[in-house]
Enzyme design. Structure first.
Site, PDB file in Angstrom:
ATOM      1  N   THR A 181       0.947  -1.354   0.193  1.00 41.09           N
ATOM      2  CA  THR A 181      -0.051  -0.072   0.112  1.00 41.09           C
ATOM      3  C   THR A 181       0.845   1.106   0.008  1.00 41.09           C
ATOM      4  O   THR A 181       1.587   1.347   0.791  1.00 41.09           O
ATOM      5  CB  THR A 181      -0.895  -0.063   1.280  1.00 41.09           C
ATOM      6  OG1 THR A 181      -1.697  -1.170   1.354  1.00 41.09           O
ATOM      7  CG2 THR A 181      -1.821   0.967   1.195  1.00 41.09           C
ATOM      8  N   ARG A 209     -11.181 -10.521  -3.196  1.00 40.18           N
ATOM      9  CA  ARG A 209     -11.212 -10.092  -1.870  1.00 40.18           C
ATOM     10  C   ARG A 209     -10.903  -8.542  -1.838  1.00 40.18           C
ATOM     11  O   ARG A 209     -10.148  -7.998  -2.556  1.00 40.18           O
ATOM     12  CB  ARG A 209      -9.830 -10.685  -0.986  1.00 40.18           C
ATOM     13  CG  ARG A 209      -9.498 -10.197   0.118  1.00 40.18           C
ATOM     14  CD  ARG A 209      -8.495  -9.180   0.244  1.00 40.18           C
ATOM     15  NE  ARG A 209      -7.743  -8.779   1.541  1.00 40.18           N
ATOM     16  CZ  ARG A 209      -6.907  -7.793   1.865  1.00 40.18           C
ATOM     17  NH1 ARG A 209      -6.617  -7.124   0.648  1.00 40.18           N
ATOM     18  NH2 ARG A 209      -6.394  -7.603   3.094  1.00 40.18           N
ATOM     19  N   VAL A 210     -11.611  -7.695  -1.251  1.00 43.05           N
ATOM     20  CA  VAL A 210     -11.239  -6.252  -1.005  1.00 43.05           C
ATOM     21  C   VAL A 210     -10.721  -6.120   0.351  1.00 43.05           C
ATOM     22  O   VAL A 210     -11.467  -6.344   1.422  1.00 43.05           O
ATOM     23  CB  VAL A 210     -12.723  -5.461  -1.299  1.00 43.05           C
ATOM     24  CG1 VAL A 210     -12.301  -3.930  -1.231  1.00 43.05           C
ATOM     25  CG2 VAL A 210     -12.949  -5.703  -3.029  1.00 43.05           C
ATOM     26  N   ASP A 212      -8.764  -3.165   3.392  1.00 45.35           N
ATOM     27  CA  ASP A 212      -9.145  -1.960   3.743  1.00 45.35           C
ATOM     28  C   ASP A 212      -9.072  -0.740   2.950  1.00 45.35           C
ATOM     29  O   ASP A 212      -9.992   0.369   3.497  1.00 45.35           O
ATOM     30  CB  ASP A 212      -8.304  -1.673   5.264  1.00 45.35           C
ATOM     31  CG  ASP A 212      -6.923  -1.615   4.698  1.00 45.35           C
ATOM     32  OD1 ASP A 212      -6.571  -2.418   4.002  1.00 45.35           O
ATOM     33  OD2 ASP A 212      -6.084  -0.658   4.986  1.00 45.35           O
ATOM     34  N   THR A 232      -2.116   1.516   6.122  1.00 46.44           N
ATOM     35  CA  THR A 232      -1.378   0.714   5.586  1.00 46.44           C
ATOM     36  C   THR A 232      -1.067  -0.409   6.624  1.00 46.44           C
ATOM     37  O   THR A 232      -1.014  -0.042   7.917  1.00 46.44           O
ATOM     38  CB  THR A 232       0.152   1.188   4.776  1.00 46.44           C
ATOM     39  OG1 THR A 232       0.907   0.143   4.759  1.00 46.44           O
ATOM     40  CG2 THR A 232       1.024   2.073   5.897  1.00 46.44           C
ATOM     41  N   GLY A 233      -1.088  -1.485   6.127  1.00 50.35           N
ATOM     42  CA  GLY A 233      -0.778  -2.804   7.000  1.00 50.35           C
ATOM     43  C   GLY A 233      -1.737  -3.875   6.486  1.00 50.35           C
ATOM     44  O   GLY A 233      -2.354  -4.057   5.598  1.00 50.35           O
ATOM     45  N   GLY A 235      -4.828  -5.655   6.118  1.00 51.48           N
ATOM     46  CA  GLY A 235      -6.013  -4.995   5.740  1.00 51.48           C
ATOM     47  C   GLY A 235      -7.399  -5.399   6.687  1.00 51.48           C
ATOM     48  O   GLY A 235      -8.154  -4.653   7.018  1.00 51.48           O
TER      49      GLY A 235
HETATM   50  N1  GLY Z   1      -3.569  -2.819   3.531  1.00 53.21           N
HETATM   51  C1  GLY Z   1      -3.797  -3.428   1.974  1.00 53.21           C
HETATM   52  C2  GLY Z   1      -4.540  -4.677   2.146  1.00 53.21           C
HETATM   53  O1  GLY Z   1      -4.609  -5.273   3.212  1.00 53.21           O
HETATM   54  O2  GLY Z   1      -5.179  -4.993   1.140  1.00 53.21           O
END
Ligand code: GLY
Length: 320
Positions: A181, A209-210, A212, A232-233, A235
């Site tokens: 990210t 999969r979507v 965060d 970031t991290g 999700g």
């Molecule tokens: N933070 C990005 C994801 O987990 O898709």
């Protein structure tokens, strides 16, 4: 112009030593590009879009060109943009053929009645809007393919790359490759705040999969009355913790950006066990970059000074 502040991140994760220089250089270039827009009088929305475009086009980062792959070896990207002046937002999820997903997120914000479009419907809007369409394969780098070979299992990618620095609470990360990210927050000369976040997600995720990133309050949040955040991290952890909104609420209750960010990350780790990072600017122009992962590349510009770092506690300072 003296009000202006801009900060970018290139992802919080176990960044390996051989990616440190490229990550730092990439966030510094992106910060300068966004800053140039602010200095030319552009809005915070345009500045964050410009900085994120730079990161999306840089193969070092997991967004746009350089995106990681699903368990079936395909690119699916998510992005969000939010305008804290009017509390408008736009986002896209699971798009494969759009060169710069944050441009499509801005199109959704400005030209549709919706806040989030996914998959084929989002890609159709990109074509109608005349945005640049590319072959998904052209967004894949040799490193992205190599990472997919290493981490076809989503769980092993997450435990290796997002387990955090707190060894009491987390497993020791294995050395490895991986991404996560990019994002930007800006405060413009008129006092308007915007945020943008863009990602290829996490290697080995299920198709469809979507994460965060495109979710308001998780991947980012902007409110002129309080401040702006890009996260970031991991999700799934960020989504359950509403990480961006939690940091904003902490600031609303009187905390500095640094305390608000640290508390939001600690809450995420203790409640759902995930590590990550965030960048924040408050309405007074105070900023911070906080992370609970091994490393996070970030760069900020305020009053003609460029600040950057990648290791915990590191802040380099240079005149612009
Ligand atoms: N933070 C990005 C994801 O987990 O898709």
């Amino acid at each position: 112009m003296e009000k202006c502040v801009l900060i970018v991140h290139g992802g919080a994760w176990a960044i390996p030593d051989n990616r440190i220089d490229g990550s730092l250089e990439g966030v510094e270039i992106a910060a300068r590009e966004g800053w140039k827009q602010l200095m030319q009088g552009a809005s915070a929305v345009t500045a964050v879009q410009t900085a994120v475009n730079s990161l999306e086009d840089n193969p070092v980062f997991d967004a746009g060109y350089g995106s990681v792959l699903t368990d079936s070896g395909e690119v699916e990207m998510d992005a969000l943009i939010m305008d804290g002046k009017a509390m408008r937002s736009g986002a896209v999820g699971a798009v494969s053929c759009v060169k710069n997903p944050v441009d499509l997120a801005r199109h959704v914000m400005e030209n549709t009645d919706h806040t989030l479009l996914v998959g084929k419907g989002a890609e159709r809007q990109a074509i109608l809007a005349g945005l640049e369409i590319v072959e998904p394969e052209s967004l894949v780098t040799p490193e992205g393919r190599e990472e997919w070979e290493t981490y076809k299992q989503y769980k092993s990618a997450v435990s290796s790359l997002f387990s955090g620095r707190d060894k009491e609470k987390a497993k020791e990360p294995e050395p490895g490759i991986g991404h996560d990210t990019v994002g930007c927050v800006a405060l413009d000369a008129k006092g308007n705040i915007a945020c943008a976040t863009s990602t290829g997600g996490i290697t080995g995720k299920m198709p469809g999969r979507v994460g965060d990133t495109p979710l308001v309050g998780a991947g980012g949040y902007a409110d002129n009355q309080v401040g702006g955040v890009s996260t970031t991290g991991h999700g799934e952890s960020i989504t359950k913790a509403c990480l961006a909104y939690t940091a904003v609420i902490n600031m609303e209750q009187g905390m500095s950006p640094s305390d608000a960010g640290k508390k939001a990350l600690e809450g995420m780790m203790s409640k759902v066990g995930g590590a990550g990072g965030l960048i924040i600017i408050n309405k007074s122009g105070e900023w911070t970059a906080e992370f609970s992962t091994e490393r996070m590349a970030w760069a900020a510009i305020k009053e003609n000074t460029l600040y950057s770092g990648i290791h915990p506690g590191q802040i380099k300072e240079n005149n612009l």
